[in-house]
Design a protein around this motif. Structure first.
Motif, PDB file in Angstrom:
ATOM      1  N   LEU A   1       2.312   2.199   2.971  1.00  0.00           N
ATOM      2  CA  LEU A   1       3.529   1.446   3.282  1.00  0.00           C
ATOM      3  C   LEU A   1       3.884   1.584   4.757  1.00  0.00           C
ATOM      4  N   GLU A   2       3.679   2.763   5.302  1.00  0.00           N
ATOM      5  CA  GLU A   2       3.989   2.993   6.714  1.00  0.00           C
ATOM      6  C   GLU A   2       3.112   2.128   7.608  1.00  0.00           C
ATOM      7  N   GLN A   3       1.838   2.043   7.274  1.00  0.00           N
ATOM      8  CA  GLN A   3       0.883   1.345   8.129  1.00  0.00           C
ATOM      9  C   GLN A   3       0.882  -0.166   7.917  1.00  0.00           C
ATOM     10  N   LYS A   4       1.086  -0.610   6.688  1.00  0.00           N
ATOM     11  CA  LYS A   4       0.917  -2.026   6.373  1.00  0.00           C
ATOM     12  C   LYS A   4       2.227  -2.770   6.142  1.00  0.00           C
ATOM     13  N   VAL A   5       3.194  -2.091   5.537  1.00  0.00           N
ATOM     14  CA  VAL A   5       4.395  -2.790   5.078  1.00  0.00           C
ATOM     15  C   VAL A   5       5.523  -2.742   6.099  1.00  0.00           C
ATOM     16  N   ARG A   6       5.774  -1.570   6.690  1.00  0.00           N
ATOM     17  CA  ARG A   6       6.878  -1.481   7.649  1.00  0.00           C
ATOM     18  C   ARG A   6       6.732  -2.494   8.792  1.00  0.00           C
ATOM     19  N   PRO A   7       5.532  -2.653   9.394  1.00  0.00           N
ATOM     20  CA  PRO A   7       5.412  -3.647  10.468  1.00  0.00           C
ATOM     21  C   PRO A   7       5.782  -5.058  10.021  1.00  0.00           C
ATOM     22  N   GLN A   8       5.402  -5.430   8.799  1.00  0.00           N
ATOM     23  CA  GLN A   8       5.767  -6.758   8.291  1.00  0.00           C
ATOM     24  C   GLN A   8       7.276  -6.895   8.181  1.00  0.00           C
ATOM     25  N   PHE A   9       7.919  -5.842   7.688  1.00  0.00           N
ATOM     26  CA  PHE A   9       9.372  -5.885   7.536  1.00  0.00           C
ATOM     27  C   PHE A   9      10.054  -6.032   8.891  1.00  0.00           C
ATOM     28  N   LEU A  10       9.608  -5.261   9.877  1.00  0.00           N
ATOM     29  CA  LEU A  10      10.231  -5.299  11.198  1.00  0.00           C
ATOM     30  C   LEU A  10      10.039  -6.649  11.876  1.00  0.00           C
ATOM     31  N   LEU A  11       8.992  -7.372  11.490  1.00  0.00           N
ATOM     32  CA  LEU A  11       8.772  -8.717  12.019  1.00  0.00           C
ATOM     33  C   LEU A  11       9.642  -9.762  11.320  1.00  0.00           C
ATOM     34  N   GLY A  12      10.358  -9.330  10.282  1.00  0.00           N
ATOM     35  CA  GLY A  12      11.222 -10.253   9.564  1.00  0.00           C
ATOM     36  C   GLY A  12      10.567 -10.923   8.378  1.00  0.00           C
ATOM     37  N   ASP A  13       9.334 -10.523   8.031  1.00  0.00           N
ATOM     38  CA  ASP A  13       8.648 -11.086   6.860  1.00  0.00           C
ATOM     39  C   ASP A  13       9.057 -10.294   5.619  1.00  0.00           C
ATOM     40  N   PHE A  14      10.319 -10.432   5.217  1.00  0.00           N
ATOM     41  CA  PHE A  14      10.879  -9.584   4.170  1.00  0.00           C
ATOM     42  C   PHE A  14      10.192  -9.797   2.823  1.00  0.00           C
ATOM     43  N   GLU A  15       9.980 -11.053   2.459  1.00  0.00           N
ATOM     44  CA  GLU A  15       9.352 -11.344   1.172  1.00  0.00           C
ATOM     45  C   GLU A  15       7.927 -10.810   1.124  1.00  0.00           C
ATOM     46  N   LEU A  16       7.168 -11.045   2.178  1.00  0.00           N
ATOM     47  CA  LEU A  16       5.788 -10.571   2.221  1.00  0.00           C
ATOM     48  C   LEU A  16       5.728  -9.048   2.218  1.00  0.00           C
ATOM     49  N   ALA A  17       6.670  -8.416   2.910  1.00  0.00           N
ATOM     50  CA  ALA A  17       6.692  -6.955   2.951  1.00  0.00           C
ATOM     51  C   ALA A  17       6.975  -6.379   1.568  1.00  0.00           C
ATOM     52  N   ALA A  18       7.930  -6.963   0.855  1.00  0.00           N
ATOM     53  CA  ALA A  18       8.258  -6.481  -0.488  1.00  0.00           C
ATOM     54  C   ALA A  18       7.075  -6.682  -1.435  1.00  0.00           C
ATOM     55  N   PHE A  19       6.449  -7.848  -1.351  1.00  0.00           N
ATOM     56  CA  PHE A  19       5.285  -8.118  -2.199  1.00  0.00           C
ATOM     57  C   PHE A  19       4.147  -7.153  -1.872  1.00  0.00           C
ATOM     58  N   ALA A  20       3.892  -6.934  -0.585  1.00  0.00           N
ATOM     59  CA  ALA A  20       2.806  -6.045  -0.175  1.00  0.00           C
ATOM     60  C   ALA A  20       3.051  -4.620  -0.649  1.00  0.00           C
ATOM     61  N   ALA A  21       4.315  -4.191  -0.650  1.00  0.00           N
ATOM     62  CA  ALA A  21       4.639  -2.841  -1.108  1.00  0.00           C
ATOM     63  C   ALA A  21       4.287  -2.675  -2.581  1.00  0.00           C
ATOM     64  N   MET A  22       4.669  -3.652  -3.400  1.00  0.00           N
ATOM     65  CA  MET A  22       4.347  -3.569  -4.822  1.00  0.00           C
ATOM     66  C   MET A  22       2.850  -3.742  -5.070  1.00  0.00           C
ATOM     67  N   ARG A  23       2.203  -4.493  -4.215  1.00  0.00           N
ATOM     68  CA  ARG A  23       0.754  -4.638  -4.320  1.00  0.00           C
ATOM     69  C   ARG A  23       0.063  -3.293  -4.106  1.00  0.00           C
ATOM     70  N   GLU A  24       0.588  -2.480  -3.193  1.00  0.00           N
ATOM     71  CA  GLU A  24       0.022  -1.151  -2.970  1.00  0.00           C
ATOM     72  C   GLU A  24       0.187  -0.268  -4.205  1.00  0.00           C
ATOM     73  N   VAL A  25       1.293  -0.424  -4.918  1.00  0.00           N
ATOM     74  CA  VAL A  25       1.484   0.322  -6.164  1.00  0.00           C
ATOM     75  C   VAL A  25       0.438  -0.109  -7.184  1.00  0.00           C
ATOM     76  N   GLU A  26       0.226  -1.406  -7.301  1.00  0.00           N
ATOM     77  CA  GLU A  26      -0.761  -1.930  -8.244  1.00  0.00           C
ATOM     78  C   GLU A  26      -2.160  -1.403  -7.919  1.00  0.00           C
ATOM     79  N   ILE A  27      -2.512  -1.403  -6.646  1.00  0.00           N
ATOM     80  CA  ILE A  27      -3.824  -0.904  -6.222  1.00  0.00           C
ATOM     81  C   ILE A  27      -3.972   0.573  -6.565  1.00  0.00           C
ATOM     82  N   ALA A  28      -2.925   1.352  -6.296  1.00  0.00           N
ATOM     83  CA  ALA A  28      -2.985   2.792  -6.552  1.00  0.00           C
ATOM     84  C   ALA A  28      -3.120   3.089  -8.041  1.00  0.00           C
ATOM     85  N   VAL A  29      -2.391   2.354  -8.870  1.00  0.00           N
ATOM     86  CA  VAL A  29      -2.489   2.563 -10.321  1.00  0.00           C
ATOM     87  C   VAL A  29      -3.891   2.217 -10.814  1.00  0.00           C
TER      88      VAL A  29
END
Length: 234
Positions: free
Chosen positions: A119-147
């Motif tokens: 999340l630190e490497q992939k998601v936070r930068p997206q959020f700071l760029l204002g891509d809120f929807e993509l950042a939220a989706f990417a965060a949950m995608r990381e959970v899916e990958i980890a599971v």
């Protein structure tokens, strides 16, 4: 409220504003009048104001400048040979805050914690760029990958179905030593997060107009990933 409102606010209204809102109003006004020294701005701002309540308003203004510095929305100048504490320039984060507003600033502060590595490497930068929807989706995608990685389940299972199979009674991530009600709750927590925050963007557009909501989804993903790490350690 527009940035120009700061000069029309009464002293009482200034003292009642939350410090972050006041800070952005002050910063925008300072830029509009092209000042480079916050002390000079504060003195000029107070010059023609009513005396009643002025001391409290000046203290609130000083707090606002301190908040801007603490949040790195302004900093001392790094060029020109002057490092006077009163001199300032607006940082990249400061310009972004002025462009996006108080809600964005508060969401960024909410996320100002150590996130797990993906999340630190992939998601936070997206959020700071204002891509809120993509950042939220990417965060949950990381959970899916980890599971999927920790459960060893195949790629044919996604989202809610993957969570249910991974955490069900007898599933690869099920802990037989945990009370059954807690196991079901854990499965529902992961499945609910997938169903509510990961699957909908796959099928329809979800517009996170409030960055606070996106930041909370990211923090939820961070919690779920930490739970997975704890389960792996056990």
């Amino acid at each position: 409220m527009t940035a120009a409102d700061v000069r029309t606010l009464s002293n009482s209204e200034i003292t009642q504003l939350p410090v972050d809102r006041l800070a952005l109003l002050v910063l925008d006004d300072a830029l509009r009048v092209s000042t480079w020294n916050w002390r000079n701005w504060a003195l000029g701002f107070a010059q023609d104001r009513p005396r009643e309540g002025l001391a409290d308003a000046q203290n609130a203004i000083a707090e606002a400048w301190g908040w801007l510095m603490a949040k790195t929305l302004i900093s001392t100048k790094g060029t020109g040979g002057s490092y006077d504490f009163h001199d300032f320039h607006v940082t990249r984060a400061g310009h972004e805050a002025l462009a996006r507003g108080t809600a964005y600033v508060r969401a960024v502060i909410r996320l100002d914690v150590e996130l797990v590595e993906p999340l630190e490497q992939k998601v936070r930068p997206q959020f700071l760029l204002g891509d809120f929807e993509l950042a939220a989706f990417a965060a949950m995608r990381e959970v899916e990958i980890a599971v999927r990685e920790r459960s060893g389940l195949g790629g044919d299972l996604v989202g809610v179905a993957l969570m249910q199979q991974a955490f069900r009674d007898g599933g690869p991530l099920h802990d037989p030593e945990v009370h059954s009600a807690e196991s079901v709750a854990q499965m529902n927590l992961f499945a609910g997060a997938m169903g509510l925050f990961k699957n909908p963007p796959s099928h329809r557009r979800v517009d996170y107009q409030d960055p606070a909501e996106a930041s909370e989804v990211i923090l939820l993903a961070d919690l779920l990933l930490r739970i997975l790490r704890r389960l792996a350690a056990e």
